[in-house]
Design a protein around this motif. Sequence first.
Motif, PDB file in Angstrom:
ATOM      1  N   GLN A 141      15.267  64.436  37.823  1.00 33.58           N
ATOM      2  CA  GLN A 141      14.603  64.610  36.532  1.00 33.58           C
ATOM      3  C   GLN A 141      15.247  65.740  35.738  1.00 33.58           C
ATOM      4  O   GLN A 141      15.449  65.616  34.521  1.00 33.58           O
ATOM      5  CB  GLN A 141      13.113  64.891  36.739  1.00 33.58           C
ATOM      6  CG  GLN A 141      12.302  63.670  37.149  1.00 33.58           C
ATOM      7  CD  GLN A 141      10.837  63.987  37.321  1.00 33.58           C
ATOM      8  OE1 GLN A 141      10.446  65.157  37.393  1.00 33.58           O
ATOM      9  NE2 GLN A 141      10.009  62.961  37.406  1.00 33.58           N
ATOM     10  N   GLU A 143      18.333  66.819  36.133  1.00 31.79           N
ATOM     11  CA  GLU A 143      19.646  66.337  35.704  1.00 31.79           C
ATOM     12  C   GLU A 143      19.508  65.362  34.539  1.00 31.79           C
ATOM     13  O   GLU A 143      20.329  65.372  33.616  1.00 31.79           O
ATOM     14  CB  GLU A 143      20.352  65.660  36.884  1.00 31.79           C
ATOM     15  CG  GLU A 143      20.749  66.634  37.995  1.00 31.79           C
ATOM     16  CD  GLU A 143      21.407  65.928  39.161  1.00 31.79           C
ATOM     17  OE1 GLU A 143      21.410  64.670  39.172  1.00 31.79           O
ATOM     18  OE2 GLU A 143      21.918  66.618  40.064  1.00 31.79           O
ATOM     19  N   ARG A 144      18.451  64.531  34.609  1.00 29.94           N
ATOM     20  CA  ARG A 144      18.218  63.597  33.504  1.00 29.94           C
ATOM     21  C   ARG A 144      17.911  64.356  32.216  1.00 29.94           C
ATOM     22  O   ARG A 144      18.385  63.980  31.130  1.00 29.94           O
ATOM     23  CB  ARG A 144      17.058  62.663  33.865  1.00 29.94           C
ATOM     24  CG  ARG A 144      16.676  61.678  32.769  1.00 29.94           C
ATOM     25  CD  ARG A 144      17.800  60.705  32.495  1.00 29.94           C
ATOM     26  NE  ARG A 144      17.468  59.791  31.428  1.00 29.94           N
ATOM     27  CZ  ARG A 144      16.823  58.640  31.603  1.00 29.94           C
ATOM     28  NH1 ARG A 144      16.458  58.273  32.834  1.00 29.94           N
ATOM     29  NH2 ARG A 144      16.559  57.851  30.593  1.00 29.94           N
ATOM     30  N   ASP A 148      19.920  64.179  28.943  1.00 33.41           N
ATOM     31  CA  ASP A 148      19.287  63.841  27.661  1.00 33.41           C
ATOM     32  C   ASP A 148      19.666  64.856  26.591  1.00 33.41           C
ATOM     33  O   ASP A 148      19.929  64.484  25.435  1.00 33.41           O
ATOM     34  CB  ASP A 148      17.766  63.787  27.828  1.00 33.41           C
ATOM     35  CG  ASP A 148      17.316  62.568  28.621  1.00 33.41           C
ATOM     36  OD1 ASP A 148      18.100  61.600  28.694  1.00 33.41           O
ATOM     37  OD2 ASP A 148      16.198  62.590  29.170  1.00 33.41           O
TER      38      ASP A 148
END
Length: 253
Positions: A141, A143-144, A148
């Motif tokens: 999350q 890293e996401r 993003d």
Amino acid sequence: NKPHPTSTQVSPFETYLILCHSEILAKDDRIAFVYHENYYIFRAILKHMGLQQKMTHCQASKKWENMKKRYKELKNPPEGVKAFPEMWPFFSLMDDAMEGRLEGNAPILKEAEDEKNRMDSQQQVKEREKEVMERERLVLQRERAVLDREIAILDRDRALLEREKATMERERATVEREKAVMERERTMVEKDRDAVYKDRLTLEQEKAKLGRTSAATESTKKIAEDSSEVKESDTMNRKERFFTLFEKLIENL
């Protein structure tokens, strides 16, 4: 421990159900058990009797609940209802179990405890794996979120590039229009140059013509002058001869 004498008169499966749960009752002092405790008991009973492929632990649990319900109905029948406990072959064994007289007679309770410990160990492994997966999920999350943010930055950069590209396209269109204007002006200049060149050729031709005419005029004038000089010279010679003759005539007089 020797099994209860009554157990020889009933089926082995029901006997093991009663004996195993009598041990739990003696230790826990409860009639109703939570689901996961019964789960290991029933799995151990079915495995011990080789019935794990023919019956599920849910079916075994339901059978045990029905036996308890039947026992309670025979033990404490409703007022005005006459019960005949001796007609049910499991009543005596159930009564001994419920009263705690069968403690220590559970032949496979240790297997159930081992099964429970094994399942608990597996559950702990699953919990640890779940924690690891949860940490990995949190890492993913984060890293996401980083990705993003990077995507948002890239989108802003792309939007900026698009605006710059649009500006360059407008400037290029302006340059193209100016180039077209310059081409038209150059074409006009070329036309004017051709016209000037033609005018120059015409002037050169007229100048050459005037030169030839002037040369002819000069030649004619020179010839005329030469002729006039010759005439004047003849006239002068004639005058001189006349004066000479006149002087000689006077001298002779």
